[in-house]
Design an enzyme around this catalytic site. Structure first.
Site, PDB file in Angstrom:
ATOM      1  N   HIS A  77      17.571 -35.750  -0.186  1.00  0.00           N
ATOM      2  CA  HIS A  77      17.056 -35.922   1.181  1.00  0.00           C
ATOM      3  C   HIS A  77      17.924 -35.023   2.078  1.00  0.00           C
ATOM      4  O   HIS A  77      19.126 -34.880   1.827  1.00  0.00           O
ATOM      5  CB  HIS A  77      17.254 -37.331   1.728  1.00  0.00           C
ATOM      6  CG  HIS A  77      16.551 -38.430   1.005  1.00  0.00           C
ATOM      7  ND1 HIS A  77      17.072 -39.046  -0.090  1.00  0.00           N
ATOM      8  CD2 HIS A  77      15.386 -39.070   1.275  1.00  0.00           C
ATOM      9  CE1 HIS A  77      16.255 -39.999  -0.485  1.00  0.00           C
ATOM     10  NE2 HIS A  77      15.226 -40.042   0.314  1.00  0.00           N
ATOM     11  N   ASP A 120      21.240 -36.567   2.879  1.00  0.00           N
ATOM     12  CA  ASP A 120      22.193 -36.827   1.780  1.00  0.00           C
ATOM     13  C   ASP A 120      23.134 -35.632   1.699  1.00  0.00           C
ATOM     14  O   ASP A 120      24.286 -35.744   1.349  1.00  0.00           O
ATOM     15  CB  ASP A 120      21.547 -36.849   0.385  1.00  0.00           C
ATOM     16  CG  ASP A 120      20.365 -37.753   0.252  1.00  0.00           C
ATOM     17  OD1 ASP A 120      20.309 -38.746   0.965  1.00  0.00           O
ATOM     18  OD2 ASP A 120      19.500 -37.433  -0.602  1.00  0.00           O
TER      19      ASP A 120
HETATM   20  C1  XLS Z   1      13.130 -45.673  -2.032  1.00  0.00           C
HETATM   21  C2  XLS Z   1      12.617 -44.429  -2.589  1.00  0.00           C
HETATM   22  C3  XLS Z   1      13.304 -43.152  -2.144  1.00  0.00           C
HETATM   23  C4  XLS Z   1      12.455 -41.958  -2.431  1.00  0.00           C
HETATM   24  C5  XLS Z   1      12.842 -40.736  -1.712  1.00  0.00           C
HETATM   25  O1  XLS Z   1      12.756 -46.773  -2.451  1.00  0.00           O
HETATM   26  O2  XLS Z   1      12.619 -44.552  -3.980  1.00  0.00           O
HETATM   27  O3  XLS Z   1      14.556 -43.037  -2.708  1.00  0.00           O
HETATM   28  O4  XLS Z   1      12.385 -41.665  -3.814  1.00  0.00           O
HETATM   29  O5  XLS Z   1      12.791 -40.910  -0.336  1.00  0.00           O
END
Ligand code: XLS
Ligand code: CA
Ligand code: CA
Length: 446
Positions: free
Chosen positions: A108, A111
């Site tokens: 993300h 991140d």
């Molecule tokens: C959350 C999601 C997230 C997505 C990416 O539950 O799994 O991590 O994969 O935003």
């Protein structure tokens, strides 16, 4: 990908490149099944499985839960300016990727780069970190499986991002999508993911659902158009989830998202990223949601993890259940693979797992579980009677009136005439136990 680390310092000292040692090995830091270059059918294991490590759990999540703070101390999070900490985290990340021997990663925007309420600062932070990531990719051979924007953590998104009732928030979400799309293109990402975050509702009393869904489609269309205009040729992926954080998430499951994409003319550019634990939260099995996506021609990628049978929430554990990985790989192999998608470990070690080596062991276990699933599924499809049994079950539609029905050439009058001529249908067993026994037989035989 032979460089053990390319950053300023080594974060996982004492751990080298993880070797394949086979099932006879008891070395916890070696693969027992995942042998990257071994051919299964016409592709290597690495080509079939296309493993990715996620940035958010593995390098950002120190283990906090609603009852207490994180338990893991990440050396890359030690004091320093936000950008310096982000650079240190990137060094740790690329060291981890290369030592583990995965070809892909996912992230993300926030991140990887420090967030900021100031749009220009947010954008320049991300650009700075993307430039460094590009250098690291070139130095290690790592590739980006997908990028995404975090439109759910900042308090401004508490009522949703693209579906927020306040247009100012929708526009602010656009800033992040635009920047994250640019980052994904710059890093050569094969996919761009939209997980619904807080797109959903906590109460229908204060929600105009149709309006929010129309805004969501508008937003995705703008993202698609912008992505294509800056040279993104990969798949846009929607990741379904039925609940959490909202009481109801709009991208509930594969079936709901397939209908939504088709209703808004997005099915040519968008596919689905199916996460195991989200499928089980929706009351399905992992395999079910994969199959539904695949049947729509929309299975694009997988977030590999698992829930816990006793818990009703998103525990994001590393996959270890071989029965599940066989089921998943049967769907993947039957559709001819996942590329340009892959298997991303959207999974976190438990809060009680506090050693740096636990991060490696968790991924090794997940990779071995899918490698084993691949071997068994391939054998089931190519050496066992599985496909023949399934075909025989539907043999009555292969010729004659059954074929004519499937081709849309019969009326209800024709069905009646057929039924009159045939009399009461012969009872045919579904033979579920025979199939279950075959899967278990191949799980130990192969
Ligand atoms: C959350 C999601 C997230 C997505 C990416 O539950 O799994 O991590 O994969 O935003
Ligand atoms: Ca996910
Ligand atoms: Ca999850």
């Amino acid at each position: 990908m032979n460089t053990p680390f390319v950053g300023k310092r080594e974060y996982f000292s004492g751990i080298g490149r993880i070797p394949y040692e086979g099932v006879a090995s008891d070395n916890p830091l070696a693969f027992k099944h995942y042998d990257a270059d071994r051919k299964i059918g016409d592709k290597t294991m690495a080509e079939h499985l296309r493993f990715a490590v996620c940035y958010w759990h593995t390098f950002c999540n120190a283990g906090h839960d609603p009852f207490g703070p994180g338990t893991r101390v990440f050396p890359w999070d030690a004091a320093g300016a936000p950008l310096a900490r982000a650079e240190a985290k990137m060094d740790a990340a690329f060291e981890f990727f290369t030592k583990l021997g995965v070809p892909y990663y996912c992230f993300h925007d926030i991140d990887m780069a420090p967030d900021d309420d100031d749009v220009a600062v947010y954008e320049s932070n991300l650009k700075h970190m993307v430039a460094l990531a590009k250098e690291r990719q070139q130095a290690t051979g790592m590739k980006l499986l997908w990028g995404t924007a975090n439109l759910f953590s900042h308090p401004r998104y508490m009522n949703g991002a693209a579906t927020n009732p306040d247009f100012d928030v929708v526009a602010r979400a656009g800033v992040q999508i635009r920047a994250a799309l640019e980052a994904t293109v710059e890093l050569g990402g094969g996919n761009y993911v939209f997980w619904g975050g807080r797109e959903g509702y906590a109460s229908l009393h204060n929600t105009q659902m149709k309006r929010e869904l129309d805004h969501f489609a508008r937003f995705l269309t703008m993202a698609r158009d912008y992505g294509r205009s800056i040279g993104f040729t990969g798949n846009f992926l929607i990741e379904p989830k039925p609940m959490e954080p909202m009481k109801h998430q709009y991208d509930f499951d594969s079936s709901t998202v397939a209908g939504f994409l088709k209703a808004h003319g997005l099915e040519r550019d968008f596919k689905l990223n199916i996460e195991a634990n989200h499928a089980t939260l929706a009351g399905h099995t992992f395999e079910h949601d994969l199959q539904v996506a695949s049947d729509h021609g929309l299975l694009g990628s997988i977030d590999a993890n698992r829930g816990n049978a006793q818990n009703g929430w998103d525990t994001d554990q590393f996959p270890s259940d071989l029965y599940d990985t066989v089921g998943a790989m049967l769907v993947v192999l039957r559709q001819g693979g996942l590329a340009p998608g892959g298997l991303n470990f959207d999974a976190k070690v438990r809060r009680e797992s506090t050693d740096a080596e636990d991060l490696f062991m968790a991924h090794i276990g997940g990779m071995d579980a899918f490698a084993r699933g691949l071997e068994v599924a391939h054998a089931l499809l190519t050496q066992s009677p599985l496909e023949q049994w399934r075909a025989e079950r539907y043999a009555s539609f292969e010729a004659g009136t059954g074929r004519a029905f499937a081709d849309g050439k019969l009326s209800l009058d024709d069905l009646r005439a057929h039924a009159m001529a045939r009399g009461e249908p012969t009872q045919r067993s579904g033979k579920q136990e025979r199939y279950e026994n075959l899967v278990n037989q191949y799980l130990v035989r192969v």
